[in-house]
Scaffold this motif. Structure first.
Motif, PDB file in Angstrom:
ATOM      1  N   ALA A  12       0.829  -1.223   0.000  1.00  9.35           N
ATOM      2  CA  ALA A  12       0.000   0.000   0.000  1.00  9.35           C
ATOM      3  C   ALA A  12       0.859   1.267   0.000  1.00  9.35           C
ATOM      4  N   ALA A  13       2.140   1.130   0.310  1.00  6.49           N
ATOM      5  CA  ALA A  13       2.995   2.323   0.491  1.00  6.49           C
ATOM      6  C   ALA A  13       3.175   3.088  -0.821  1.00  6.49           C
ATOM      7  N   ARG A  14       2.979   4.378  -0.749  1.00  5.70           N
ATOM      8  CA  ARG A  14       3.246   5.243  -1.926  1.00  5.70           C
ATOM      9  C   ARG A  14       4.736   5.611  -1.946  1.00  5.70           C
ATOM     10  N   ARG A  15       5.286   5.883  -0.722  1.00  2.00           N
ATOM     11  CA  ARG A  15       6.703   6.268  -0.628  1.00  2.00           C
ATOM     12  C   ARG A  15       7.447   5.200   0.190  1.00  2.00           C
ATOM     13  N   VAL A  16       8.481   4.615  -0.443  1.00  2.00           N
ATOM     14  CA  VAL A  16       9.265   3.559   0.222  1.00  2.00           C
ATOM     15  C   VAL A  16      10.728   3.994   0.245  1.00  2.00           C
ATOM     16  N   ALA A  17      11.327   3.974   1.437  1.00  2.00           N
ATOM     17  CA  ALA A  17      12.763   4.288   1.572  1.00  2.00           C
ATOM     18  C   ALA A  17      13.472   3.027   2.052  1.00  2.00           C
ATOM     19  N   VAL A  18      14.615   2.733   1.463  1.00  2.00           N
ATOM     20  CA  VAL A  18      15.355   1.503   1.788  1.00  2.00           C
ATOM     21  C   VAL A  18      16.778   1.864   2.185  1.00  2.00           C
ATOM     22  N   LEU A  19      17.269   1.240   3.261  1.00  2.00           N
ATOM     23  CA  LEU A  19      18.686   1.339   3.650  1.00  2.00           C
ATOM     24  C   LEU A  19      19.280  -0.061   3.571  1.00  2.00           C
ATOM     25  N   THR A  20      20.380  -0.187   2.819  1.00  2.00           N
ATOM     26  CA  THR A  20      21.043  -1.504   2.785  1.00  2.00           C
ATOM     27  C   THR A  20      22.460  -1.397   3.336  1.00  2.00           C
ATOM     28  N   GLY A  21      22.926  -2.548   3.816  1.00  2.00           N
ATOM     29  CA  GLY A  21      24.292  -2.688   4.323  1.00  2.00           C
ATOM     30  C   GLY A  21      24.944  -3.905   3.683  1.00  2.00           C
ATOM     31  N   ALA A 188       9.705   2.044   5.509  1.00  2.00           N
ATOM     32  CA  ALA A 188      11.169   1.968   5.306  1.00  2.00           C
ATOM     33  C   ALA A 188      11.599   0.516   5.487  1.00  2.00           C
ATOM     34  N   LEU A 189      12.542   0.079   4.650  1.00  2.00           N
ATOM     35  CA  LEU A 189      13.119  -1.265   4.769  1.00  2.00           C
ATOM     36  C   LEU A 189      14.575  -1.100   5.182  1.00  2.00           C
ATOM     37  N   ILE A 190      14.990  -1.832   6.228  1.00  2.00           N
ATOM     38  CA  ILE A 190      16.380  -1.802   6.700  1.00  2.00           C
ATOM     39  C   ILE A 190      16.937  -3.192   6.461  1.00  2.00           C
ATOM     40  N   ILE A 191      17.824  -3.312   5.475  1.00  2.00           N
ATOM     41  CA  ILE A 191      18.214  -4.638   4.994  1.00  2.00           C
ATOM     42  C   ILE A 191      19.722  -4.866   5.127  1.00  2.00           C
ATOM     43  N   GLY A 192      20.103  -5.917   5.851  1.00  2.00           N
ATOM     44  CA  GLY A 192      21.492  -6.363   5.867  1.00  2.00           C
ATOM     45  C   GLY A 192      22.484  -5.393   6.463  1.00  2.00           C
TER      46      GLY A 192
END
Ligand code: APR
Length: 246
Positions: A12-21, A188-192
């Motif tokens: 459903a998210a219109r705005r998605v922010a992702v941080l990867t490591g 927001a997705l915080i990945i790895g």
């Protein structure tokens, strides 16, 4: 929040922010920094290699290490985790923002940043160098033909790795863009990422502070886990498959 609710929130998210490591590149065979059994830092002391002092003390040693990592990343290929983030960018268009702490260039090679959204490399990258004299940034030559240190094509000055070293500030514009994107994000997705290096690790709180949802994907618990909306104990590729399509 459970997995099904996390899936619905992302859909459903219109705005998605992702941080990867470093964890998202582990499946491409690139060692993470802190995983004890294989972390790069387990074999080196960061201040001996990734710092302005180390470079001024022994530029040849620092370039030797970076040239080796450059060859490694050029031999690696993006994995399903990188590809799924490129697919998510295609879905969300200009509502998608990816900030990576990684310097391996694999998100760009998977197409991130060219599919309607934005990609920001917070810590620079291994595949370009920056002139110490005039600041020009240039791509490194192909690994087989590369003998460090590269020389600036504009002013013939010595070039340094285009990496943000310990003790240096992140590029102001990149950090500002990332803070704005995470503050505006519905999800927001915080990945790895182990979530121990700031300011990158602080981005999750920009989203939480505005009432957004923050979902973590990591096989291990991190310092951020207790603060987040939902944490998936999975690898990047499997976690993204569980969250966003088969
Ligand atoms: N999928 C997802 N996450 C994974 C995977 C995987 N397959 N394998 C390992 N991880 C997780 C680990 O559990 C760990 O939490 O990836 C994380 C890697 O953490 P770090 O090695 O600390 O790397 P990172 O968080 O990117 O480091 C941040 O610190 O050293 C500085 O500038 C450097 O950008 C780096 C920053």
């Amino acid at each position: 929040m459970n997995l099904s609710q996390a899936r619905d929130a992302l859909a459903a998210a219109r705005r998605v922010a992702v941080l990867t490591g470093a964890g998202i590149s582990a499946e491409s065979g690139i060692p993470t920094f802190r995983d004890a059994q294989q972390g790069l830092w387990a074999r080196f002391r960061p201040e001996d290699l990734a710092s302005p002092d180390a470079y001024h003390r022994d530029p040849a040693l620092v370039w030797e290490w970076y040239a080796g990592r450059y060859r490694d990343v050029m031999a690696a290929t993006p994995n399903a985790g990188h590809d799924r983030l490129a697919r998510l960018e295609r879905e969300k268009g200009d509502g998608f923002f990816l900030a990576t702490q990684n310097v391996d260039g694999l998100h760009a090679r998977a197409g991130s940043g060219t599919l309607g959204g934005q990609l920001v490399e917070l810590h620079g990258n291994l595949i370009t160098a920056r002139c110490e004299v005039c600041g020009q940034v240039e791509a490194l030559p192909a690994p087989e033909g590369f003998t460090p240190p590269p020389v600036c094509s504009r002013c013939s000055g010595r070039m340094r790795p285009n990496i943000v070293w310990f003790g240096e500030f992140l590029p102001e514009d990149a950090l500002e863009a990332a803070s704005d994107a995470f503050a505006a994000a519905d999800v927001a997705l915080i990945i790895g990422t182990s979530g121990v290096v700031y300011p990158a690790a602080g981005l999750a709180f920009e989203t939480l502070g505005r009432g957004g949802t923050v979902i973590e994907i990591n096989p291990s618990e991190t310092e951020l886990t207790p603060h987040l909306s939902f944490s998936l104990r999975e690898t990047a590729s499997r976690g993204l498959a569980a969250l966003n399509g088969g």
